[in-house]
Write an enzyme that holds these catalytic residues in place. Structure first.
Site, PDB file in Angstrom:
ATOM      1  N   ARG A  56       7.539  26.424 -10.427  1.00  0.00           N
ATOM      2  CA  ARG A  56       8.251  26.935 -11.604  1.00  0.00           C
ATOM      3  C   ARG A  56       9.198  28.065 -11.187  1.00  0.00           C
ATOM      4  O   ARG A  56       8.819  29.243 -11.202  1.00  0.00           O
ATOM      5  CB  ARG A  56       7.253  27.426 -12.645  1.00  0.00           C
ATOM      6  CG  ARG A  56       6.394  26.299 -13.252  1.00  0.00           C
ATOM      7  CD  ARG A  56       5.463  26.853 -14.311  1.00  0.00           C
ATOM      8  NE  ARG A  56       4.467  27.747 -13.721  1.00  0.00           N
ATOM      9  CZ  ARG A  56       3.722  28.599 -14.440  1.00  0.00           C
ATOM     10  NH1 ARG A  56       3.888  28.703 -15.749  1.00  0.00           N
ATOM     11  NH2 ARG A  56       2.817  29.362 -13.843  1.00  0.00           N
TER      12      ARG A  56
ATOM     13  N   LYS B 239      -9.551  25.292   1.032  1.00  0.00           N
ATOM     14  CA  LYS B 239     -10.891  24.834   1.390  1.00  0.00           C
ATOM     15  C   LYS B 239     -11.095  23.348   1.138  1.00  0.00           C
ATOM     16  O   LYS B 239     -11.747  22.653   1.920  1.00  0.00           O
ATOM     17  CB  LYS B 239     -11.941  25.636   0.639  1.00  0.00           C
ATOM     18  CG  LYS B 239     -11.752  25.637  -0.873  1.00  0.00           C
ATOM     19  CD  LYS B 239     -12.699  26.593  -1.548  1.00  0.00           C
ATOM     20  CE  LYS B 239     -12.330  26.773  -3.020  1.00  0.00           C
ATOM     21  NZ  LYS B 239     -11.118  27.606  -3.178  1.00  0.00           N
TER      22      LYS B 239
ATOM     23  N   GLU C 283      -9.103  31.286   7.651  1.00  0.00           N
ATOM     24  CA  GLU C 283     -10.131  32.257   7.293  1.00  0.00           C
ATOM     25  C   GLU C 283     -10.277  32.387   5.782  1.00  0.00           C
ATOM     26  O   GLU C 283     -11.381  32.540   5.253  1.00  0.00           O
ATOM     27  CB  GLU C 283      -9.785  33.622   7.895  1.00  0.00           C
ATOM     28  CG  GLU C 283     -10.814  34.704   7.650  1.00  0.00           C
ATOM     29  CD  GLU C 283     -12.120  34.453   8.370  1.00  0.00           C
ATOM     30  OE1 GLU C 283     -13.136  34.205   7.680  1.00  0.00           O
ATOM     31  OE2 GLU C 283     -12.122  34.472   9.617  1.00  0.00           O
TER      32      GLU C 283
ATOM     33  N   VAL D 222     -12.780  30.282   3.128  1.00  0.00           N
ATOM     34  CA  VAL D 222     -14.214  30.521   2.903  1.00  0.00           C
ATOM     35  C   VAL D 222     -14.465  32.000   2.664  1.00  0.00           C
ATOM     36  O   VAL D 222     -14.148  32.838   3.507  1.00  0.00           O
ATOM     37  CB  VAL D 222     -15.061  30.050   4.108  1.00  0.00           C
ATOM     38  CG1 VAL D 222     -16.543  30.262   3.820  1.00  0.00           C
ATOM     39  CG2 VAL D 222     -14.789  28.594   4.437  1.00  0.00           C
TER      40      VAL D 222
ATOM     41  N   GLY E 188     -13.217  34.420   0.793  1.00  0.00           N
ATOM     42  CA  GLY E 188     -12.195  35.425   0.538  1.00  0.00           C
ATOM     43  C   GLY E 188     -11.960  36.383   1.691  1.00  0.00           C
ATOM     44  O   GLY E 188     -11.630  35.968   2.802  1.00  0.00           O
TER      45      GLY E 188
ATOM     46  N   ASP F 146     -16.804  23.694  -5.241  1.00  0.00           N
ATOM     47  CA  ASP F 146     -16.194  24.754  -4.450  1.00  0.00           C
ATOM     48  C   ASP F 146     -17.112  25.175  -3.310  1.00  0.00           C
ATOM     49  O   ASP F 146     -16.698  25.276  -2.150  1.00  0.00           O
ATOM     50  CB  ASP F 146     -15.884  25.942  -5.359  1.00  0.00           C
ATOM     51  CG  ASP F 146     -15.339  27.139  -4.601  1.00  0.00           C
ATOM     52  OD1 ASP F 146     -14.121  27.189  -4.382  1.00  0.00           O
ATOM     53  OD2 ASP F 146     -16.139  28.036  -4.241  1.00  0.00           O
TER      54      ASP F 146
ATOM     55  N   LYS G 174     -16.895  24.737   1.076  1.00  0.00           N
ATOM     56  CA  LYS G 174     -17.106  25.838   2.010  1.00  0.00           C
ATOM     57  C   LYS G 174     -18.274  25.569   2.938  1.00  0.00           C
ATOM     58  O   LYS G 174     -18.238  25.912   4.129  1.00  0.00           O
ATOM     59  CB  LYS G 174     -17.318  27.134   1.219  1.00  0.00           C
ATOM     60  CG  LYS G 174     -16.086  27.546   0.411  1.00  0.00           C
ATOM     61  CD  LYS G 174     -16.389  28.676  -0.568  1.00  0.00           C
ATOM     62  CE  LYS G 174     -15.165  29.039  -1.387  1.00  0.00           C
ATOM     63  NZ  LYS G 174     -15.443  30.054  -2.427  1.00  0.00           N
TER      64      LYS G 174
ATOM     65  N   GLY H 168     -10.128  36.304  -5.378  1.00  0.00           N
ATOM     66  CA  GLY H 168      -9.163  37.251  -5.937  1.00  0.00           C
ATOM     67  C   GLY H 168      -7.925  37.356  -5.083  1.00  0.00           C
ATOM     68  O   GLY H 168      -7.936  37.027  -3.886  1.00  0.00           O
TER      69      GLY H 168
END
Length: 441
Positions: A48, A106, A130, A133, A135, A202, A206, A305
């Site tokens: 977008r 992931k 890295e 998995v 954060g 999820d 991982k 995050g």
């Protein structure tokens, strides 16, 4: 320091991508000093283009991701768009045109990591992930590099912040699953569609990545046994408390005792309050690693995050850029052991089984017989009448209904499954209310 900048293409500019772009801009001098050359954000591919992106020059924005990675002057491609396609095609194209890749994807790495590593090797490029998995928690590199000389036997972890937040709220406030999920959604910890988190997809992705790296073998998401937490009840949480435990959604990767196979699984489990993972609260992640020489290691921190994930992405970017300057590549896939992944039925652990039974003489004897016939040894039994009376060894037999809780010694998952099937056939068992594994002991 080399003066010609290393050029970076960014695929995706959402929560993580925008934070990556911000840090690359505000910390440009520090990054250049650490790498040994300046890094330049050469283009950002988005879906977008009309969206306002504060601090990002409009001339960097493009909707043609393919053209961006094909430019030929791009040194590193950062992929944070997620999903299988078009990410897979774009990463492969980047390798073909001389770029190394840093990814936070992931799902893609868990599904197609072997092919991606092969493509990277073919074109003498790096593939680092890295951020895929846990954060910001340094985990992939310690397993792949710091513990490369050791033998890892087990990886046990909380790798999804949304589910840990939900279970933590159920444990600390007595809330039910739906109520805790609503709070997680309101606070932004859960997506509008939380399926990937609460059904364990999820965490399973991982787990596949961690198992592959830890055991030097190929493990895909299809190899991971997966159960979500939607069936966990307030009664399960309360029962765990009575045992001195708490409930967590765990990713568990194990090497068999004889070293001939591995297992990978994701499911809710009771763990003792004395275990380090039991104290992991809110939306935090933690991974417990057991290695032959290093012993027990624990990695803890924010698992998701924008800023935490961007931190992991930029750590990989620095490593990949340094490799570029040195004319080298970092570690690729290590799958030399080629160990098979055993089915869930061969996993050995303890179990907590809650039964709704008729509260009359002989019920406990019938239930105990079924366990014995299937080779599952009982550790403890607790029966509570619907009216609230509780007994631990001599069953309350008052006539009516009761909850019977059985905790077993270690047994295979297949033996437990056959036991539960036989229990369901008993006239005195009105229902199998819940089954939960007991880990970390």
């Amino acid at each position: 320091m080399r003066t010609r900048p290393l050029k970076v293409a960014l695929l995706g500019c959402g929560v993580v991508g925008s934070e990556v772009a911000r840090i690359m801009t505000t910390h440009a001098d520090d990054l250049a000093a650490r790498i040994g050359a300046p890094v330049e954000l050469a283009g950002i591919a988005v879906r977008r283009p009309e969206k306002v992106r504060a601090g990002i020059p409009a001339e960097l924005i493009t909707t043609d991701a393919t053209a961006l990675v094909k430019r030929g002057d791009i040194d590193v491609v950062i992929e944070v768009i997620g999903g299988i396609e078009p990410a897979r095609g774009l990463i492969t194209t980047a390798f073909e045109h001389g770029a190394s890749v840093v990814s936070a994807n992931k799902a893609l790495v868990a599904a197609d990591g072997a092919a991606l590593h092969a493509a990277a090797e073919k074109h003498s490029a790096d593939l680092y992930y890295e951020a895929a998995v846990a954060g910001a928690i340094p985990l992939v590199r310690p397993l792949r590099e710091s513990l490369a000389g050791d033998k890892v036997n087990r990886v046990l972890g909380i790798v999804n912040g949304t589910t840990n937040f939900i279970l933590d709220k159920m444990d600390t406030t007595g809330a039910g699953y739906s109520e805790a999920l609503d709070e997680a959604t309101a606070l932004g910890y859960a997506e509008a569609d939380p399926t990937a988190d609460v059904e364990g997809f999820d965490a399973a992705a991982k787990a596949a990545i961690l198992a592959g790296i830890a055991f030097h073998t190929r493990v895909t998401m299809d190899d991971v046994h997966r159960e979500g937490l939607t069936e966990v009840t307030a009664a399960d949480i309360a029962s765990a408390k009575r045992m001195g435990c708490t409930v967590k959604l765990l990713a568990i990767c194990e090497r068999a005792a004889d070293g001939a196979s591995v297992t990978a699984r994701v499911h809710p489990a009771m763990i003792p309050l004395t275990h380090p993972l039991a104290s992991v609260r809110e939306a935090y992640n933690a991974v417990f690693v057991e290695a032959e020489a290093a012993g027990q290691l624990m990695f803890y921190g924010p698992g998701a995050g924008g800023s935490p994930t961007a931190s992991a992405v930029l750590g990989d970017l620095v490593a990949v850029c340094r490799n570029k300057l040195a004319g080298a590549t970092g570690p690729g896939e290590s799958a030399y052991t080629a160990l098979p992944v055993s089915p869930m039925g061969e996993v050995v652990t303890r179990y907590h089984i809650s039964l709704d039974v008729a509260d009359k003489p002989g019920v406990l004897a019938q239930v105990a017989t079924v366990f014995a016939e299937h080779g599952v040894s009982i550790d403890t039994v607790r029966q509570q009448g619907k009216g609230g009376g509780t007994s631990h060894s001599n069953v309350v037999e008052s006539g009516g209904e009761a909850d019977l809780v059985v905790v077993t010694h270690r047994a295979t998952d297949a033996a437990l499954s056959s036991t539960v099937g036989a229990l369901r056939e008993l006239d005195t068992v009105r229902g199998v209310v819940s089954i939960m594994r007991v880990e970390g002991e």
